[in-house]
Scaffold this motif. Structure first.
Motif, mmCIF file in Angstrom:
data_model
loop_
_atom_site.group_PDB
_atom_site.id
_atom_site.type_symbol
_atom_site.label_atom_id
_atom_site.label_comp_id
_atom_site.label_asym_id
_atom_site.label_seq_id
_atom_site.Cartn_x
_atom_site.Cartn_y
_atom_site.Cartn_z
ATOM 1 N N ASN A 93 3.744 3.694 14.771
ATOM 2 C CA ASN A 93 4.891 3.371 16.574
ATOM 3 C C ASN A 93 3.379 3.787 17.658
ATOM 4 O O ASN A 93 3.512 3.432 18.217
ATOM 5 C CB ASN A 93 6.295 4.207 16.312
ATOM 6 C CG ASN A 93 6.918 3.540 15.728
ATOM 7 O OD1 ASN A 93 6.806 2.092 15.760
ATOM 8 N ND2 ASN A 93 8.129 4.691 16.185
ATOM 9 N N GLY A 153 14.791 14.784 11.398
ATOM 10 C CA GLY A 153 14.476 13.831 12.383
ATOM 11 C C GLY A 153 12.912 14.101 12.967
ATOM 12 O O GLY A 153 11.990 14.995 12.769
ATOM 13 N N SER A 192 7.032 17.735 7.077
ATOM 14 C CA SER A 192 7.661 16.671 7.338
ATOM 15 C C SER A 192 7.949 16.086 5.542
ATOM 16 O O SER A 192 8.724 15.520 5.090
ATOM 17 C CB SER A 192 7.351 15.499 8.275
ATOM 18 O OG SER A 192 7.806 15.857 9.588
ATOM 19 N N ASP A 214 5.913 5.605 9.285
ATOM 20 C CA ASP A 214 6.730 4.035 10.394
ATOM 21 C C ASP A 214 6.572 5.236 12.183
ATOM 22 O O ASP A 214 5.546 4.222 12.881
ATOM 23 C CB ASP A 214 7.670 4.242 10.035
ATOM 24 C CG ASP A 214 7.523 2.685 8.700
ATOM 25 O OD1 ASP A 214 6.183 2.221 8.645
ATOM 26 O OD2 ASP A 214 8.911 2.687 8.139
ATOM 27 N N ASN A 215 6.651 6.658 12.031
ATOM 28 C CA ASN A 215 6.548 6.732 13.152
ATOM 29 C C ASN A 215 4.808 7.385 13.661
ATOM 30 O O ASN A 215 5.216 7.194 15.151
ATOM 31 C CB ASN A 215 7.517 8.539 12.623
ATOM 32 C CG ASN A 215 8.752 7.574 12.964
ATOM 33 O OD1 ASN A 215 9.298 8.178 14.521
ATOM 34 N ND2 ASN A 215 9.765 8.165 12.302
ATOM 35 N N GLU A 269 13.776 5.003 21.308
ATOM 36 C CA GLU A 269 14.114 3.611 20.852
ATOM 37 C C GLU A 269 14.988 2.872 21.959
ATOM 38 O O GLU A 269 15.270 3.834 22.451
ATOM 39 C CB GLU A 269 14.458 4.025 19.402
ATOM 40 C CG GLU A 269 14.332 3.969 18.515
ATOM 41 C CD GLU A 269 13.303 2.986 17.508
ATOM 42 O OE1 GLU A 269 13.579 1.654 17.507
ATOM 43 O OE2 GLU A 269 12.064 2.998 16.345
ATOM 44 N N LEU A 325 11.068 14.429 3.713
ATOM 45 C CA LEU A 325 11.144 13.195 4.669
ATOM 46 C C LEU A 325 10.621 11.959 3.999
ATOM 47 O O LEU A 325 9.361 12.154 3.198
ATOM 48 C CB LEU A 325 11.283 13.629 5.442
ATOM 49 C CG LEU A 325 12.034 13.620 7.360
ATOM 50 C CD1 LEU A 325 10.960 13.851 8.474
ATOM 51 C CD2 LEU A 325 13.657 13.842 7.259
ATOM 52 N N ASP A 326 11.148 11.045 3.977
ATOM 53 C CA ASP A 326 10.690 9.286 3.208
ATOM 54 C C ASP A 326 9.101 9.544 4.094
ATOM 55 O O ASP A 326 9.039 9.409 4.615
ATOM 56 C CB ASP A 326 11.615 8.325 3.147
ATOM 57 C CG ASP A 326 11.276 7.154 2.411
ATOM 58 O OD1 ASP A 326 11.871 7.601 1.553
ATOM 59 O OD2 ASP A 326 9.893 6.659 3.460
ATOM 60 N N GLN A 327 8.144 9.089 3.700
ATOM 61 C CA GLN A 327 7.150 8.499 3.270
ATOM 62 C C GLN A 327 6.780 8.157 4.049
ATOM 63 O O GLN A 327 5.986 7.745 5.176
ATOM 64 C CB GLN A 327 5.464 8.580 2.316
ATOM 65 C CG GLN A 327 4.591 8.873 2.667
ATOM 66 C CD GLN A 327 3.706 8.807 0.864
ATOM 67 O OE1 GLN A 327 4.056 9.694 0.345
ATOM 68 N NE2 GLN A 327 2.717 7.683 1.215
ATOM 69 N N LYS A 328 7.352 6.870 3.785
ATOM 70 C CA LYS A 328 7.054 5.959 4.707
ATOM 71 C C LYS A 328 7.477 5.825 6.409
ATOM 72 O O LYS A 328 7.421 5.788 7.471
ATOM 73 C CB LYS A 328 8.285 4.643 4.354
ATOM 74 C CG LYS A 328 8.393 3.127 4.622
ATOM 75 C CD LYS A 328 8.297 2.403 4.136
ATOM 76 C CE LYS A 328 8.938 0.387 5.330
ATOM 77 N NZ LYS A 328 9.364 0.523 5.803
ATOM 78 N N ASP A 329 9.180 6.480 6.065
ATOM 79 C CA ASP A 329 9.372 6.680 8.047
ATOM 80 C C ASP A 329 8.562 7.826 8.357
ATOM 81 O O ASP A 329 8.268 7.786 9.580
ATOM 82 C CB ASP A 329 10.801 7.643 7.516
ATOM 83 C CG ASP A 329 12.226 6.874 6.995
ATOM 84 O OD1 ASP A 329 11.887 4.932 7.111
ATOM 85 O OD2 ASP A 329 12.382 7.217 6.786
#
Length: 426
Positions: free
Chosen positions: A84, A47, A69, A80-81, A101, A73-77
């Protein structure tokens, strides 16, 4: 005589080379760092929040594990974080400390809901001056780890990420810049901390705050400016930001570096100190701020060695487990209303791998690999002993705080990467 000197020089070079080869072999053969690396990546793969004690994704924490990370972890995730934080950026350019969230029952008095992305709520500890610089550094590290420069062209409410990065740096110059000293200011905290002494909690600026200038905020600013100039290039005013970077660097040396004592002074107070008049705060050395100053390129190689020697001396005198010791000597009992800030508590003399490992990486980067390896051992040992990456450690090396603190894992794995890169050099 010249021939004799040449022989001595060659002998010394051979000796150094032998020591280097021995250290490189030691690193290559060390099994504990492989185990720590696996443990750390497993934690980071789970996470983006700072740890099991925190619901938020904090930018100052995310900055310290985003590189790792990218491995798990998925590059898109990840992207996106990061984005944000731009969805919660305010009109003046300031960046929030962290976001959650939105969920039923969230505390709307503590968090503000994002107008651009209503699924997010955010909060800013206003005593700090490192949110904006942490975000710039996070974007930089993301690009370096993934080669995905497209993030700079993402458009949020009509502005690209590049434009929003510049906005965040402009915020610091507009709202946190002191003209007299030519440096950034924040509230009085212990080194890099986020707790001021005037309140039982202590995270919000108000009329009781004592504004001050310290090394950590300004070192983070220079690192961020170097990063922004490198990744944004011709899309920003390089001349302007290079000039500011150079001025901050020079002003740090002029106003914060104590040449006589070979250390940074803790604070320049703009309107008085919160501490008693007979308290000599300059006896205190800030370990974390010094490590980040080295990362910013502020100290010479000789000054780095002196700083390390002071840290080691402080560890011995205090009884602390590692150079992750926040500061020494500690602030006396009662100097902070927050009861967690007692002597050797939390940021007042707690031992944090989160900053200690930055010093390890800085030592490797500056040619002190042997010293770095020696000082990293207590940090390695306690990860294995306690089977995890704790937020901080007490003076008797007991783990406390968040039990799954991703920032500690991130910086320690960064240091391990640096050791392994060194060991694999030709």
């Amino acid at each position: 005589m010249k021939k004799l000197l040449s022989i001595v020089a060659i002998s010394m070079m051979m000796s150094c080379s032998d020591q280097s080869s021995e250290l490189k072999n030691t690193i290559k053969e060390d099994q504990q760092i492989d185990e720590i690396n696996k443990m750390g990546l497993k934690l980071i793969s789970s996470g983006f929040n700072a740890g099991d004690g925190y619901a938020e994704v904090w930018i100052r924490d995310f900055n310290t594990f985003v590189t790792q990370s990218a491995k798990v972890l998925d590059q898109k995730d990840i992207k996106d974080n990061i984005l944000n934080f731009f969805y919660i950026q305010e009109a003046d350019g300031n960046i929030a400390d962290g976001f959650i969230e939105v969920r039923p029952g969230y505390d709307s008095t503590y968090y503000k809901k994002s107008a651009l992305k209503p699924s997010l709520a955010y909060h800013k500890n206003t005593v700090e001056t490192d949110h904006e610089t942490s975000l710039v550094q996070t974007v930089y590290k993301y690009i370096k780890a993934t080669n995905d420069r497209s993030i700079l062209n993402e458009v949020i409410d009509g502005k690209t990420v590049t434009e929003r990065l510049v906005m965040s740096m402009d915020f610091l110059m507009n709202e946190r810049y002191n003209e007299k000293y030519g440096l950034l200011w924040g509230a009085t905290t212990a080194d890099w901390g986020d707790v001021q002494p005037e309140h039982p909690w202590g995270v919000a600026l108000d009329e009781n705050s004592h504004l001050t200038i310290d090394i950590y905020d300004n070192a983070m600013f220079v690192i961020a400016l170097n990063n922004m100039i490198e990744i944004c290039g011709h899309q920003i005013d390089v001349v302007k930001w290079t000039k500011i970077k150079d001025e901050i660097t020079n002003n740090v040396r002029t106003h914060l570096w104590d040449e006589k004592n070979q250390k940074y002074i803790p604070h320049i107070y703009l309107h008085g100190s919160p501490f008693p008049k007979d308290f000599d705060e300059n006896e205190i050395m800030y370990h974390g701020g010094t490590a980040v100053a080295i990362q910013a390129g502020f100290l010479t190689k000789k000054e780095i060695k002196v700083s390390l020697e002071k840290m080691i001396k402080n560890v011995k005198e205090s009884g602390a487990p590692s150079i992750g010791l926040t500061l020494y000597p500690v602030y006396p009992e009662g100097f902070f209303q927050n009861t967690g800030m007692h002597p050797y508590g939390y940021q007042n003399g707690g031992d944090w791998t989160w900053f200690g490992a930055r010093m390890i990486s800085a030592l490797i980067e500056n040619g002190y690999e042997k010293e770095a390896w020696e000082q990293a051992q207590p940090m390695f040992d306690r990860v294995l002993k306690n089977k995890g990456f704790y937020e901080w450690y007490t003076r008797d090396n007991q783990p406390t705080g968040s039990g799954m603190f991703r920032g500690s894992a991130g910086v320690l794995l960064d240091a391990i990467d640096a050791f392994q890169d060194y060991a694999n050099e030709d």
